[in-house]
Enzyme design. Structure first.
Site, PDB file in Angstrom:
ATOM      1  CG  ASP A 136       2.011   7.861  -4.947  1.00  0.00           C
ATOM      2  OD1 ASP A 136       1.131   7.003  -4.749  1.00  0.00           O
ATOM      3  OD2 ASP A 136       2.493   8.097  -6.071  1.00  0.00           O
ATOM      4  CG  HIS A 179       6.960  12.504  -9.546  1.00  0.00           C
ATOM      5  ND1 HIS A 179       6.319  11.831 -10.565  1.00  0.00           N
ATOM      6  CD2 HIS A 179       6.952  11.649  -8.493  1.00  0.00           C
ATOM      7  CE1 HIS A 179       5.942  10.644 -10.146  1.00  0.00           C
ATOM      8  NE2 HIS A 179       6.311  10.500  -8.885  1.00  0.00           N
ATOM      9  CD  GLN A 247       3.615  11.621  -6.114  1.00  0.00           C
ATOM     10  OE1 GLN A 247       2.412  11.723  -6.369  1.00  0.00           O
ATOM     11  NE2 GLN A 247       4.234  10.451  -6.117  1.00  0.00           N
ATOM     12  NE  ARG A 277       7.881  -0.255 -10.707  1.00  0.00           N
ATOM     13  CZ  ARG A 277       7.152   0.848 -10.529  1.00  0.00           C
ATOM     14  NH1 ARG A 277       7.737   1.974 -10.145  1.00  0.00           N
ATOM     15  NH2 ARG A 277       5.857   0.839 -10.745  1.00  0.00           N
ATOM     16  CG  ASP A 279       7.562   5.603 -10.524  1.00  0.00           C
ATOM     17  OD1 ASP A 279       6.737   4.674 -10.449  1.00  0.00           O
ATOM     18  OD2 ASP A 279       7.275   6.788 -10.285  1.00  0.00           O
ATOM     19  CD  GLU A 321       5.120   2.507 -13.477  1.00  0.00           C
ATOM     20  OE1 GLU A 321       3.901   2.310 -13.282  1.00  0.00           O
ATOM     21  OE2 GLU A 321       5.608   3.641 -13.431  1.00  0.00           O
ATOM     22  CG  HIS A 390       2.786  -1.018  -6.289  1.00  0.00           C
ATOM     23  ND1 HIS A 390       3.442  -1.378  -7.441  1.00  0.00           N
ATOM     24  CD2 HIS A 390       2.707   0.332  -6.299  1.00  0.00           C
ATOM     25  CE1 HIS A 390       3.752  -0.293  -8.106  1.00  0.00           C
ATOM     26  NE2 HIS A 390       3.328   0.763  -7.452  1.00  0.00           N
ATOM     27  CG  ASP A 391       0.449   1.068  -9.242  1.00  0.00           C
ATOM     28  OD1 ASP A 391       0.216   1.766  -8.232  1.00  0.00           O
ATOM     29  OD2 ASP A 391       1.391   1.286 -10.020  1.00  0.00           O
ATOM     30  NE  ARG A 526      -2.542   3.513  -5.565  1.00  0.00           N
ATOM     31  CZ  ARG A 526      -1.539   4.303  -5.982  1.00  0.00           C
ATOM     32  NH1 ARG A 526      -0.847   3.977  -7.057  1.00  0.00           N
ATOM     33  NH2 ARG A 526      -1.238   5.407  -5.330  1.00  0.00           N
TER      34      ARG A 526
HETATM   35  C1  GLC Z   1       3.978   4.537 -10.678  1.00  0.00           C
HETATM   36  C2  GLC Z   1       3.742   3.716  -9.434  1.00  0.00           C
HETATM   37  C3  GLC Z   1       2.543   4.235  -8.699  1.00  0.00           C
HETATM   38  C4  GLC Z   1       2.796   5.683  -8.344  1.00  0.00           C
HETATM   39  C5  GLC Z   1       3.208   6.503  -9.574  1.00  0.00           C
HETATM   40  C6  GLC Z   1       3.758   7.840  -9.213  1.00  0.00           C
HETATM   41  O1  GLC Z   1       2.946   4.443 -11.575  1.00  0.00           O
HETATM   42  O2  GLC Z   1       3.577   2.370  -9.788  1.00  0.00           O
HETATM   43  O3  GLC Z   1       2.286   3.490  -7.556  1.00  0.00           O
HETATM   44  O4  GLC Z   1       1.630   6.220  -7.798  1.00  0.00           O
HETATM   45  O5  GLC Z   1       4.206   5.867 -10.336  1.00  0.00           O
HETATM   46  O6  GLC Z   1       5.104   7.776  -8.807  1.00  0.00           O
END
Ligand code: GLC
Length: 655
Positions: A136, A179, A247, A277, A279, A321, A390-391, A526
């Protein structure tokens, strides 16, 4: 609640080797943040015990913190608004894709380019050791304490943060809280049957509880990872996997997990990382009968983590995030009792979605309504504003917002997906559909800013054009696409907060046609908008200022320069969206004591105007107004209205 005596004496023993002034500083910070730490740990049965345990971790990390970082802590404490200042611009990308060498050691070579864009914050995408592919994009971390071997070592990371700091650039890294990879040592121990580590995860012997949770859970990757639980033969159980099957969600209701991640945070702070960040933070706390996102415990635990960071490494700040709705996202910046005590930064996902929505519809009404009802956020925080990242883009258009302006939410979301996939009649866009969910009708979109804004289609027409008329038409399309990218970024830069450039956008990078050439990427489109930073294109942008990439690069540099001189754009000042008489013009007003800043954005490919009296009513006398983007008074029509050309942004301030 006082710090228990035995905890105090354990901390004193740990810190004994330090100079007295260092120990005093630690004690002062504990006195300041201890109560917040304990309060944040309320989700656990014995908050005081967890607080005392984590404080020992904090003391050890403080002992390890190097001199330069201690000084940085003092500096940041004296300038707590360092990340809110108008001069701040961010840049994000994959470490291995930013330089030809693709290593951490090579990154200082990018500093000149970043400096030209005004960058003071660099977000490198996940670079801690992940599981082998698929991972990922690095979000399946196997070891938080080592760097991906192809990029370098932890020493390289420390050198990089120090070197960037000399150029005024702070490093932001991802911390994946929700995760770990199935290959992380905790997950391996759990698979080997170690009870202590089985309790780090949510593991169920059969489908009974997973099914009960599934009734209210959503699916993040319905295409390639349907459902939220994965059967693992070695575990002999179903393990919670919100994202991909590899994950594994951590069980944050276990205080051991809290202490482990707290320790990782402080460890990364000691490598010189200045922004973490957080996540997928919305997902860390699970509650039956809910979507298991945004639970109150998320904010409590963030407050506890933040308190530990403030005690140990005040130079470190948090970025949430949380790609969630407006009423939820504001909690990540601190509401009520968490005011000023959780994350300092959060992604303004809604702004991003609304910009694309406005560009497609040429209409500001829905966005003005939706953004207008955003609750106020603490003056000590800042939004991360962005056009692309990036998403993928998920069409987070709220049904109630849509209804309020007589639009059908579902219909509008479908329109946006079709528009950006290039399937809508007259669309200029070339995006790809990501994760079509037939159950909900959702179709998210991948694609680079320039391709979504029409440049790819326009450039192709220009290449294929035969005859003068076709050539002129295609050239006009190119101009409009360039103008759309710059308009999008002008909104991002003029909204307030930290505007973050997604790498490649500054040179109008098109979709990567070879995105699926890497086998592990082939099912995740992506990657179409995650190409290498194209050195030739960058050189060409510098050499040919009339090329699309040259115009975009110059435009972005110019936006940063204009921004840095405007106190109105300090993030402590709130942004208010206002409806203009002409719905094709999006308006953002920032009320600073020096006077208002009025951002006017023409969302269409035709000329528009805004009445002078109306601008005056917003508090800016026209005869004093200057457009901070070009230094001139606004262009007035004979009737006294302000003229905006095709996709023109205007930043009016008192001259
Ligand atoms: C966040 C990231 C994304 C990733 C997800 C799982 O949303 O921006 O790219 O797939 O977390 O870690």
């Amino acid at each position: 609640m006082a710090l228990p005596e035995d905890a105090r004496s354990r901390v004193e023993t740990i810190l004994a080797p330090l100079a007295e002034h260092r120990r005093t500083t630690f004690a002062l910070r504990v006195a300041r943040w201890w109560d917040d730490l304990v309060a944040g740990l309320a989700p656990y049965p014995d908050p005081l015990a967890v607080a005392a345990r984590s404080l020992e971790l904090a003391a050890r990390a403080y002992l390890d913190r190097d001199e330069e970082l201690h000084l940085l802590d003092e500096r940041r404490s004296l300038e707590p608004d360092w990340f809110q200042r108008p001069g701040m611009v961010g840049y994000a990308g994959y470490a291995e894709r930013l330089t030809p060498e693709g290593t951490l050691a090579a990154l200082p070579g990018l500093a000149d380019h970043l400096e030209g864009l005004g960058v003071g914050y660099l977000h490198l995408m996940p670079l801690l050791q992940p599981r082998p592919s698929p991972n990922d994009g690095g979000y399946a971390v196997a070891d938080y304490r080592s760097v991906r071997t192809d990029l370098g070592t932890m020493d390289d990371l420390r050198d990089l943060t120090a070197s960037l700091r000399t150029r005024g650039i702070s490093l932001c890294l991802d911390l994946v809280l929700n995760h770990v990879a199935r290959e992380h040592e905790w997950a391996r121990a759990a698979r080997a049957g170690d009870e202590r580590y089985r309790r780090y995860f949510h593991i169920y012997p059969d489908r009974e509880i997973p099914d009960a949770y599934e009734r209210t859970l959503l699916e993040v990757f319905p295409d390639f990872a349907p459902g939220n639980f994965t059967w693992d033969e070695e575990l002999r159980g179903w393990v919670w996997t919100t994202f991909n099957s590899y994950q594994w969600d951590l069980a944050w209701d276990n205080p051991d997990v809290f202490c482990e991640l707290a320790d990782v945070i402080l460890y990364l702070a000691n490598q010189g990382v200045e922004i973490l960040r957080l996540d997928a933070i919305a997902f860390i706390w699970k509650r039956m009968g809910t979507q298991c996102q945004n639970q109150p415990e998320v904010h409590q635990l963030t407050q506890a983590l933040r308190s530990l960071a403030r005690i140990t490494a005040p130079a470190l700040i948090f970025k949430a995030e949380a790609i969630v709705g407006p009423n939820q996202v504001v909690h990540y910046l601190g509401r009520g009792r968490h005011h000023g005590k959780v994350s300092d930064l959060a992604y303004h996902n809604s702004l991003m979605v609304q910009i694309w929505s406005m560009l497609a519809s040429g209409d500001a009404r829905l966005s003005t309504h939706a953004l207008g009802r955003f609750p106020v956020v603490p003056a000590s925080t800042a939004w991360i504003t962005y056009l692309r990242c990036h998403d993928d883009i998920g069409w987070a258009i709220d049904d109630d917002d849509a209804r309020s302006v007589m639009v059908d939410g579902h219909g509008h979301r479908t329109f946006l997906s079709d528009y950006y996939a290039g399937d809508f009649d007259g669309s200029w866009s070339r995006g790809l559909v990501f994760q079509h969910n037939p159950a909900t009708g959702d179709k998210r979109i991948s694609g680079s800013a320039a391709s979504l804004a029409g440049l790819e289609r326009a450039v192709t027409s220009l290449d294929e054009a035969v005859g003068q008329d076709a050539l002129e038409e295609a050239q006009a399309d190119v101009d409009q696409a360039v103008a759309r990218v710059l308009l999008g970024y002008a909104i991002v830069y003029g909204f307030g907060g930290i505007p973050v450039i997604w790498s490649g956008d500054e040179i109008a990078t098109l979709n990567d046609q070879d995105w699926d050439a890497v086998p592990e990427h082939a099912d995740d489109n992506r990657w179409v908008h995650r190409p290498r930073l194209d050195r030739d294109r960058l050189a060409h942008a510098g050499a040919d200022p009339d090329s699309p990439e040259g115009r975009v690069l110059a435009g972005m540099r110019h936006l940063a320069a204009a921004r840095s001189s405007l106190p109105h754009l300090h993030a402590s000042v709130g942004a208010a969206v206002v409806a203009a008489p002409d719905p094709a013009v999006f308006v953002v007003v920032r009320r600073h004591p020096v006077g208002p800043m009025i951002g006017l954005y023409n969302l269409t490919g035709t000329g528009r105007s805004v009445p002078g009296w109306w601008v005056r009513e917003l508090g800016l006398p026209l005869e004093q107004a200057v457009d901070a983007l070009n230094g001139y008074p606004p262009s007035l029509q004979p009737d006294g209205s302000i003229y905006l050309s095709t996709y023109q942004p205007v930043w009016l301030v008192r001259g």
